[in-house]
Enzyme design. Structure first.
Site, PDB file in Angstrom:
ATOM      1  N   CYS B 112      26.595  -3.329 -32.145  1.00 54.45           N
ATOM      2  CA  CYS B 112      25.749  -4.510 -32.270  1.00 54.45           C
ATOM      3  C   CYS B 112      24.432  -3.993 -32.811  1.00 54.45           C
ATOM      4  O   CYS B 112      23.684  -3.324 -32.091  1.00 54.45           O
ATOM      5  CB  CYS B 112      25.547  -5.226 -30.947  1.00 54.45           C
ATOM      6  SG  CYS B 112      24.301  -6.532 -31.050  1.00 54.45           S
ATOM      7  N   CYS B 115      21.249  -5.944 -30.825  1.00 53.54           N
ATOM      8  CA  CYS B 115      20.885  -5.632 -29.439  1.00 53.54           C
ATOM      9  C   CYS B 115      22.034  -4.935 -28.744  1.00 53.54           C
ATOM     10  O   CYS B 115      22.142  -3.716 -28.800  1.00 53.54           O
ATOM     11  CB  CYS B 115      20.431  -6.878 -28.693  1.00 53.54           C
ATOM     12  SG  CYS B 115      21.552  -8.293 -28.815  1.00 53.54           S
ATOM     13  N   SER B 116      22.910  -5.674 -28.125  1.00 53.47           N
ATOM     14  CA  SER B 116      23.942  -5.034 -27.310  1.00 53.47           C
ATOM     15  C   SER B 116      25.132  -5.953 -27.125  1.00 53.47           C
ATOM     16  O   SER B 116      25.819  -5.856 -26.119  1.00 53.47           O
ATOM     17  CB  SER B 116      23.369  -4.705 -25.946  1.00 53.47           C
ATOM     18  OG  SER B 116      22.927  -5.912 -25.353  1.00 53.47           O
ATOM     19  N   CYS B 117      25.366  -6.858 -28.062  1.00 55.91           N
ATOM     20  CA  CYS B 117      26.525  -7.745 -27.916  1.00 55.91           C
ATOM     21  C   CYS B 117      27.776  -6.879 -27.831  1.00 55.91           C
ATOM     22  O   CYS B 117      27.922  -5.907 -28.565  1.00 55.91           O
ATOM     23  CB  CYS B 117      26.600  -8.710 -29.089  1.00 55.91           C
ATOM     24  SG  CYS B 117      25.148  -9.783 -29.190  1.00 55.91           S
TER      25      CYS B 117
END
Lengths: 129, 207
Positions: B112, B115-117
């Site tokens: 991602c 961010c951090s999906c």
């Protein structure tokens, strides 16, 4: 949101920045991270904000922190998470920054007057000056 | 109002002192609980789920089933959101899960960049490195170098595809079934499936 989620990225080359390696294990470093995590999921579950709004806000907070010199190695991830949470809570009218700040100071006072080893409880007078 | 949250370890070490981050989180909890926006017990349930119940073992079951059952594999490639649901894994509302299949010619990895999906519901929470800027940028600019960092050398003619996750679209890598596993049960196959092989930064364990 970043581009083309279904299109593969092309190959490129090369920088030498390192990817932090950690062992498996607890997903949260400290309890507050877990609480902040659960708060966002819970509010999303109640429809306070969509997950798309969440990811966009979190992405902005990460960029902002990077610009301010955060190493962005993943260790400070939940700092950004918490900043995004506070921002959305204010943007959605759940609680403004002043209310959160006042409550935070109340907790600080409660904490300061609570002896070691005793559960910390908020009292009305913690909100006074 | 009583608050007796999970800061006990902290008390033992430092007396009644809360970090700035703890104070901020407590303030949010206090205000939102008072207004009825959150239920502290529900928060604890979420944390427990992600610390204990939800993790890569769920994804490993999905992969093992796909290895063992061609019909399930077809269904997974066609519509992973639905296929995963048939295994009883929960899925966050609105999430769209896509399974990308490794072949001798193509190796997939997920990132991602924003961010951090991440496919939390089947892999649990992402590892720290997945959230780091170096991985987020280098997975795109230098995937082969990243794989080398993870100890993974692929043949030069294997194409690497990098999939950028978003809030709405998550990916899981379906690795190739290891040779020498003919006749293995799903449970046994699942023991070969690592978290990293479902992110694409690793391969399944060898039998």
């Amino acid at each position: 949101m970043d581009s083309g989620s279904r299109s593969p990225r092309s190959l490129g080359r090369n920088d030498d920045s390192g990817i932090p390696r950690t062992t498996e294990g607890s997903v949260f470093h400290e309890p507050w991270e877990a609480q902040a995590f659960a708060l966002a999921l819970s509010l999303n579950g109640r429809g306070v904000f969509s997950w798309k709004e969440w990811a966009a806000t979190l992405g902005e907070e990460i960029k902002k922190a990077q610009a301010a010199g955060d190493p962005d190695t993943g260790e400070t991830y939940y700092h950004h998470w918490l900043a995004a949470l506070e921002r959305l809570i204010a943007a959605k009218g759940l609680a403004d920054a002043a209310t959160l700040a006042r409550t935070r100071e109340a907790w600080r006072r409660a904490c300061a007057r609570t002896p070691h080893g005793t559960p910390i409880e908020l009292r009305a007078d913690d909100f006074g000056e | 109002m009583a608050y007796d949250h999970a800061d006990h370890a902290d008390h033992h070490e430092r007396g009644s002192e809360l970090s700035e981050m703890q104070l901020r989180v407590r303030a949010i909890e206090t205000v939102l609980a008072e207004k009825g926006y959150i239920d502290p017990a529900a928060l604890d349930a979420i944390i427990e789920a992600y610390e204990i119940k939800i993790g890569p073992h769920i994804g490993a079951r999905v992969v093992a089933r796909a290895w063992a059952d061609p019909a399930f594999k077809r269904a997974l490639i066609e519509d992973a959101t639905r296929a995963v649901r048939t295994l009883g894994a929960i899925n966050r509302v609105g999430d769209h899960l896509i399974a990308v299949e490794n072949t001798p010619k193509v190796h997939n990895m997920i990132v991602c960049t924003l961010c951090s999906c991440y496919p939390w519901d089947i892999l649990g929470l992402p590892p720290v490195w997945y959230k780091s800027a170096p991985y987020r940028s280098r997975a795109v600019s230098d995937p082969r170098g990243v794989l080398a960092d993870f100890g993974l050398q692929l043949p030069a003619d294997t194409q690497i595809r990098v999939w950028d996750s978003t809030a709405e679209t998550r990916f899981i890598v379906l690795p190739m079934r290891p040779a020498g596993t003919d006749g293995w049960s799903e449970d046994k196959l699942a023991t070969l499936v690592t978290r990293d092989c479902m992110i694409g930064t690793g391969l399944p364990k060898r039998p």
